[in-house]
Design a protein around this motif. Structure first.
Motif, PDB file in Angstrom:
ATOM      1  N   ARG A  13       0.809 -10.840 -17.011  1.00 20.07           N
ATOM      2  CA  ARG A  13       1.337 -10.690 -15.657  1.00 20.07           C
ATOM      3  C   ARG A  13       2.011 -11.969 -15.173  1.00 20.07           C
ATOM      4  NH1 ARG A  13      -3.426  -9.834 -11.812  1.00 20.07           N
ATOM      5  NH2 ARG A  13      -4.149  -9.502 -13.886  1.00 20.07           N
ATOM      6  N   TYR A  14       1.373 -13.092 -15.415  1.00 21.48           N
ATOM      7  CA  TYR A  14       1.907 -14.355 -14.907  1.00 21.48           C
ATOM      8  C   TYR A  14       3.101 -14.841 -15.721  1.00 21.48           C
ATOM      9  CZ  TYR A  14      -2.182 -14.113 -12.002  1.00 21.48           C
ATOM     10  OH  TYR A  14      -3.107 -13.686 -11.107  1.00 21.48           O
ATOM     11  N   GLU A  15       3.102 -14.559 -17.009  1.00 20.47           N
ATOM     12  CA  GLU A  15       4.275 -14.896 -17.821  1.00 20.47           C
ATOM     13  C   GLU A  15       5.486 -14.085 -17.366  1.00 20.47           C
ATOM     14  OE1 GLU A  15       1.341 -14.111 -19.279  1.00 20.47           O
ATOM     15  OE2 GLU A  15       0.736 -15.988 -20.231  1.00 20.47           O
ATOM     16  N   TYR A  16       5.246 -12.820 -17.039  1.00 24.26           N
ATOM     17  CA  TYR A  16       6.325 -11.956 -16.539  1.00 24.26           C
ATOM     18  C   TYR A  16       6.862 -12.517 -15.219  1.00 24.26           C
ATOM     19  CZ  TYR A  16       8.707  -7.805 -14.788  1.00 24.26           C
ATOM     20  OH  TYR A  16       9.635  -6.942 -14.287  1.00 24.26           O
ATOM     21  N   LEU A  17       5.956 -12.870 -14.315  1.00 22.01           N
ATOM     22  CA  LEU A  17       6.365 -13.429 -13.018  1.00 22.01           C
ATOM     23  C   LEU A  17       7.093 -14.755 -13.215  1.00 22.01           C
ATOM     24  CD1 LEU A  17       6.204 -12.755 -10.013  1.00 22.01           C
ATOM     25  CD2 LEU A  17       4.086 -14.062  -9.914  1.00 22.01           C
ATOM     26  N   LEU A  18       6.625 -15.590 -14.138  1.00 20.68           N
ATOM     27  CA  LEU A  18       7.281 -16.863 -14.409  1.00 20.68           C
ATOM     28  C   LEU A  18       8.678 -16.663 -14.975  1.00 20.68           C
ATOM     29  CD1 LEU A  18       7.074 -19.948 -14.450  1.00 20.68           C
ATOM     30  CD2 LEU A  18       6.139 -19.759 -16.760  1.00 20.68           C
ATOM     31  N   SER A  19       8.841 -15.685 -15.875  1.00 22.43           N
ATOM     32  CA  SER A  19      10.177 -15.434 -16.427  1.00 22.43           C
ATOM     33  C   SER A  19      11.123 -14.939 -15.341  1.00 22.43           C
ATOM     34  CB  SER A  19      10.108 -14.432 -17.574  1.00 22.43           C
ATOM     35  OG  SER A  19       9.770 -13.145 -17.108  1.00 22.43           O
ATOM     36  N   LYS A  20      10.634 -14.107 -14.448  1.00 21.09           N
ATOM     37  CA  LYS A  20      11.465 -13.642 -13.329  1.00 21.09           C
ATOM     38  C   LYS A  20      11.800 -14.800 -12.392  1.00 21.09           C
ATOM     39  CE  LYS A  20      11.875  -9.151 -13.769  1.00 21.09           C
ATOM     40  NZ  LYS A  20      13.146  -8.463 -13.735  1.00 21.09           N
ATOM     41  N   LEU A  21      10.855 -15.701 -12.195  1.00 22.41           N
ATOM     42  CA  LEU A  21      11.101 -16.875 -11.359  1.00 22.41           C
ATOM     43  C   LEU A  21      12.187 -17.756 -11.975  1.00 22.41           C
ATOM     44  CD1 LEU A  21      10.388 -18.692  -8.937  1.00 22.41           C
ATOM     45  CD2 LEU A  21       8.650 -19.741 -10.394  1.00 22.41           C
ATOM     46  N   LEU A  22      12.110 -17.955 -13.287  1.00 22.20           N
ATOM     47  CA  LEU A  22      13.135 -18.751 -13.962  1.00 22.20           C
ATOM     48  C   LEU A  22      14.509 -18.096 -13.865  1.00 22.20           C
ATOM     49  CD1 LEU A  22      11.192 -20.001 -17.105  1.00 22.20           C
ATOM     50  CD2 LEU A  22      11.848 -21.310 -15.084  1.00 22.20           C
ATOM     51  N   MET A  23      14.553 -16.786 -13.933  1.00 24.78           N
ATOM     52  CA  MET A  23      15.821 -16.074 -13.760  1.00 24.78           C
ATOM     53  C   MET A  23      16.346 -16.255 -12.336  1.00 24.78           C
ATOM     54  SD  MET A  23      16.908 -14.973 -16.533  1.00 24.78           S
ATOM     55  CE  MET A  23      18.288 -14.104 -15.852  1.00 24.78           C
ATOM     56  N   SER A  24      15.451 -16.263 -11.354  1.00 32.72           N
ATOM     57  CA  SER A  24      15.872 -16.480  -9.972  1.00 32.72           C
ATOM     58  C   SER A  24      16.454 -17.876  -9.795  1.00 32.72           C
ATOM     59  CB  SER A  24      14.695 -16.287  -9.012  1.00 32.72           C
ATOM     60  OG  SER A  24      14.278 -14.952  -9.009  1.00 32.72           O
ATOM     61  N   VAL A  25      15.852 -18.856 -10.443  1.00 31.95           N
ATOM     62  CA  VAL A  25      16.381 -20.222 -10.383  1.00 31.95           C
ATOM     63  C   VAL A  25      17.761 -20.271 -11.031  1.00 31.95           C
ATOM     64  CG1 VAL A  25      16.054 -22.587 -11.209  1.00 31.95           C
ATOM     65  CG2 VAL A  25      14.111 -21.318 -10.294  1.00 31.95           C
ATOM     66  N   LEU A  26      17.899 -19.644 -12.185  1.00 30.23           N
ATOM     67  CA  LEU A  26      19.188 -19.626 -12.880  1.00 30.23           C
ATOM     68  C   LEU A  26      20.262 -18.936 -12.037  1.00 30.23           C
ATOM     69  CD1 LEU A  26      20.867 -20.211 -15.411  1.00 30.23           C
ATOM     70  CD2 LEU A  26      20.093 -18.004 -16.304  1.00 30.23           C
ATOM     71  N   ILE A  27      19.921 -17.833 -11.426  1.00 31.73           N
ATOM     72  CA  ILE A  27      20.876 -17.116 -10.574  1.00 31.73           C
ATOM     73  C   ILE A  27      21.260 -17.969  -9.372  1.00 31.73           C
ATOM     74  CG2 ILE A  27      21.120 -15.137  -9.020  1.00 31.73           C
ATOM     75  CD1 ILE A  27      19.451 -13.566 -11.141  1.00 31.73           C
ATOM     76  N   SER A  28      20.298 -18.669  -8.796  1.00 30.39           N
ATOM     77  CA  SER A  28      20.597 -19.544  -7.655  1.00 30.39           C
ATOM     78  C   SER A  28      21.520 -20.682  -8.076  1.00 30.39           C
ATOM     79  CB  SER A  28      19.298 -20.118  -7.068  1.00 30.39           C
ATOM     80  OG  SER A  28      18.499 -19.095  -6.552  1.00 30.39           O
ATOM     81  N   VAL A  29      21.295 -21.229  -9.269  1.00 30.60           N
ATOM     82  CA  VAL A  29      22.171 -22.288  -9.784  1.00 30.60           C
ATOM     83  C   VAL A  29      23.589 -21.745  -9.969  1.00 30.60           C
ATOM     84  CG1 VAL A  29      22.647 -23.714 -11.828  1.00 30.60           C
ATOM     85  CG2 VAL A  29      20.360 -23.674 -10.840  1.00 30.60           C
ATOM     86  N   LEU A  30      23.694 -20.562 -10.542  1.00 32.73           N
ATOM     87  CA  LEU A  30      25.014 -19.965 -10.761  1.00 32.73           C
ATOM     88  C   LEU A  30      25.724 -19.679  -9.437  1.00 32.73           C
ATOM     89  CD1 LEU A  30      24.263 -17.529 -13.714  1.00 32.73           C
ATOM     90  CD2 LEU A  30      25.588 -19.651 -13.791  1.00 32.73           C
ATOM     91  N   GLN A  31      25.006 -19.133  -8.469  1.00 31.69           N
ATOM     92  CA  GLN A  31      25.612 -18.840  -7.171  1.00 31.69           C
ATOM     93  C   GLN A  31      26.076 -20.128  -6.493  1.00 31.69           C
ATOM     94  OE1 GLN A  31      22.288 -16.725  -5.485  1.00 31.69           O
ATOM     95  NE2 GLN A  31      23.222 -14.728  -5.885  1.00 31.69           N
TER      96      GLN A  31
END
Length: 166
Positions: A13-31
């Motif tokens: 569960r936490y690895e899944y949440l962490l991977s989604k968090l990392l994707m959110s950071v990447l998307i924020s960087v791209l935006q």
């Protein structure tokens, strides 16, 4: 079907949440990167603060709402419904924060609710930066961390609820 995807991927569960968090950071960087390209190529853009400070504020506020969108997706479980809900949350929170209309003449309840919105704090931080107050960095950093912790805790609870439903 979030929990089904977690079980199929063989991660916790936490690895899944962490991977989604990392994707959110990447998307924020791209935006923020897209905005930076336009800002530095555009002419006569004066925000009253340095462009890098402005981009930092955009990145941090974008990070909060990208993570919020992720958590809403976990709780709703439907991508399209999550998009609509996250957009609705953004609009209502921006309205309550005073981004669209001044809230000085509003009731005490509305004013109190505005202090719960991250946009309100980012406005205060921008005002502080406009007058040269560098303590805005610490305030904005603490606000960002606080909102991320609260949102991620809600996401973890949402995943736990999805696990118990399965």
């Amino acid at each position: 079907k979030v929990y089904t995807r977690i079980m199929l991927s063989k991660v916790g569960r936490y690895e899944y949440l962490l991977s989604k968090l990392l994707m959110s950071v990447l998307i924020s960087v791209l935006q923020t990167g897209v905005m930076a390209v336009y800002m530095f190529l555009g002419k006569n853009m004066d925000f009253g603060i340095a462009k890098t400070e402005f981009l930092l504020l955009v990145f941090l506020l974008g990070l909060i709402f990208n993570v919020l969108s992720l958590v809403v997706g976990i709780l709703i479980g439907d991508a399209m419904g999550a998009n609509y809900a996250a957009f609705a949350i953004w609009i209502v929170s921006a309205l309550l924060a005073g981004l669209y209309f001044p809230i000085e003449g509003s009731s005490k309840v509305i004013k109190a609710m505005s202090y719960l919105m991250p946009q309100r704090w980012f406005l205060k931080g921008t005002e502080m930066l406009l007058v040269g107050d560098t303590s805005a960095y610490a305030m904005i950093g603490c606000i960002t961390i606080a909102y991320l912790v609260i949102i991620l805790c809600i996401g973890a609870v949402g995943l736990k609820m999805k696990e118990s439903e399965a």
